[in-house]
Motif scaffolding. Structure first.
Motif, PDB file in Angstrom:
ATOM      1  N   TRP A  31     -51.122  72.616  82.001  1.00 46.48           N
ATOM      2  CA  TRP A  31     -49.968  72.907  80.543  1.00 46.48           C
ATOM      3  C   TRP A  31     -48.527  72.301  80.898  1.00 46.48           C
ATOM      4  O   TRP A  31     -47.885  72.120  81.181  1.00 46.48           O
ATOM      5  N   VAL A  32     -48.503  71.948  80.105  1.00 46.21           N
ATOM      6  CA  VAL A  32     -46.966  71.521  79.558  1.00 46.21           C
ATOM      7  C   VAL A  32     -46.746  71.775  77.959  1.00 46.21           C
ATOM      8  O   VAL A  32     -47.203  71.959  77.253  1.00 46.21           O
ATOM      9  N   ARG A  33     -45.503  72.197  78.379  1.00 45.07           N
ATOM     10  CA  ARG A  33     -44.703  72.540  77.016  1.00 45.07           C
ATOM     11  C   ARG A  33     -43.227  72.470  76.939  1.00 45.07           C
ATOM     12  O   ARG A  33     -42.021  72.197  77.690  1.00 45.07           O
ATOM     13  N   ASN A  34     -43.183  71.171  75.667  1.00 41.75           N
ATOM     14  CA  ASN A  34     -41.776  70.593  75.210  1.00 41.75           C
ATOM     15  C   ASN A  34     -41.632  69.685  77.089  1.00 41.75           C
ATOM     16  O   ASN A  34     -39.965  69.540  77.579  1.00 41.75           O
ATOM     17  N   GLY A  35     -42.427  68.858  77.369  1.00 35.69           N
ATOM     18  CA  GLY A  35     -41.972  67.779  78.544  1.00 35.69           C
ATOM     19  C   GLY A  35     -42.352  68.983  79.966  1.00 35.69           C
ATOM     20  O   GLY A  35     -41.704  68.161  80.832  1.00 35.69           O
ATOM     21  N   VAL A  36     -42.412  70.442  79.994  1.00 35.36           N
ATOM     22  CA  VAL A  36     -42.266  71.101  80.977  1.00 35.36           C
ATOM     23  C   VAL A  36     -42.914  71.810  81.891  1.00 35.36           C
ATOM     24  O   VAL A  36     -44.243  72.231  81.116  1.00 35.36           O
TER      25      VAL A  36
END
Length: 282
Positions: A123-128
């Protein structure tokens, strides 16, 4: 496993105004160690420069176009035109690791009775990079009851025998969100959903155009469960579990509507909650 041994796989990528990320999804398919039979991209009435992005791939893609009708309609159109024995879905904002199709193809060769499998995800959220919570841990096998609480299957992670759609129907086109939750419930009530315990799907989130950010998901989860409860197709234990989860979702959603001043909607769902409490919903 040689390329000639590989099951024929159709990859379906629905997309609407995702020119900014669509090429990343397509490139991740083209980078697979086992190539699919076909890559079908369904442009769901995009008004950005999606056509230019797709044109750059030439004949490596099969492009279908339709007026904007939503992700379910786009997926269903692609599935309907597909010619492979298996269907692998990929959302236009997600990507695959290079071994994803190879691992799933090998799984089906080793388990010819299986109808559907999925991989684990990064999982990647807003590039993180973020870690899923414990409740999001994917089970394997007959997962109907845990799937009632939240969606435990990701479209981008699955590979499905095309014949399963003939048995279970397609994605509901009247659902703007949770169309996958509805479909996985219909599948998992009698079909094992197997897990390949390797994170071969990269799921990106946090961007503004995610449908789940614009719609109340519980409203559609309630509708999905209610349809199953009323269908008469569930076992006694499944019916009991479904009604229990349905009751709780109606209570939470109804009270939420009341707090937001949506009194008519609140009354509808709280009335359904009280019917379930009394055992009046058949």
């Amino acid at each position: 496993m040689t390329q000639t041994d590989t099951p024929q796989i159709s990859v379906i990528i629905p997309s609407f105004n995702r020119a900014w990320t669509l090429a990343h999804a397509i490139d991740s398919v083209l980078a697979q160690t086992v190539a699919p039979k076909e890559i079908i991209v369904v442009d769901d009435g995009s008004t950005d420069h999606t056509p230019e992005v797709l044109a750059a791939y030439g004949n490596r893609l099969w492009i279908l176009n339709q007026p904007n009708q939503g992700v379910s309609s786009a997926r269903n159109l692609g599935i309907g035109h597909s010619t492979g024995e298996f269907v692998a879905l990929l959302d236009s904002d997600d990507q695959w690791k290079p071994e994803k199709l190879a691992c799933q193809a090998a799984f089906f060769q080793a388990h010819p009775e299986a109808m559907i499998c999925q991989t684990e995800e990064l999982w990647v959220r807003n590039g993180v990079r973020v870690n899923p919570r414990k409740k999001h841990k994917k089970p394997s096998g007959l997962i109907f009851e845990p799937s009632l609480h939240l969606c435990l299957v990701s479209p981008s992670a699955v590979m499905i025998r095309k014949t399963l759609f003939e048995r279970k129907g397609m994605f509901r086109q009247d659902f703007p969100v949770c169309e996958d939750y509805d479909f996985w419930l219909r599948v998992s009530m009698d079909t094992p959903i197997h897990l390949i315990d390797a994170a071969l799907t990269v799921k990106f989130g946090g961007h503004a155009d995610q449908l789940s950010r614009r719609h109340s998901q519980d409203r559609f989860r309630i509708e999905a469960i209610l349809c199953l409860v009323r269908s008469g197709s569930l076992s006694h234990d499944q019916q009991k579990a479904a009604k229990s989860v349905l009751k709780e979702k109606c209570r939470i959603y109804g009270n939420g509507c009341a707090r937001r001043g949506k009194q008519e909607e609140a009354q509808t769902y709280l009335a359904l909650y009280h019917e379930l409490e009394k055992g009046d919903v058949k």
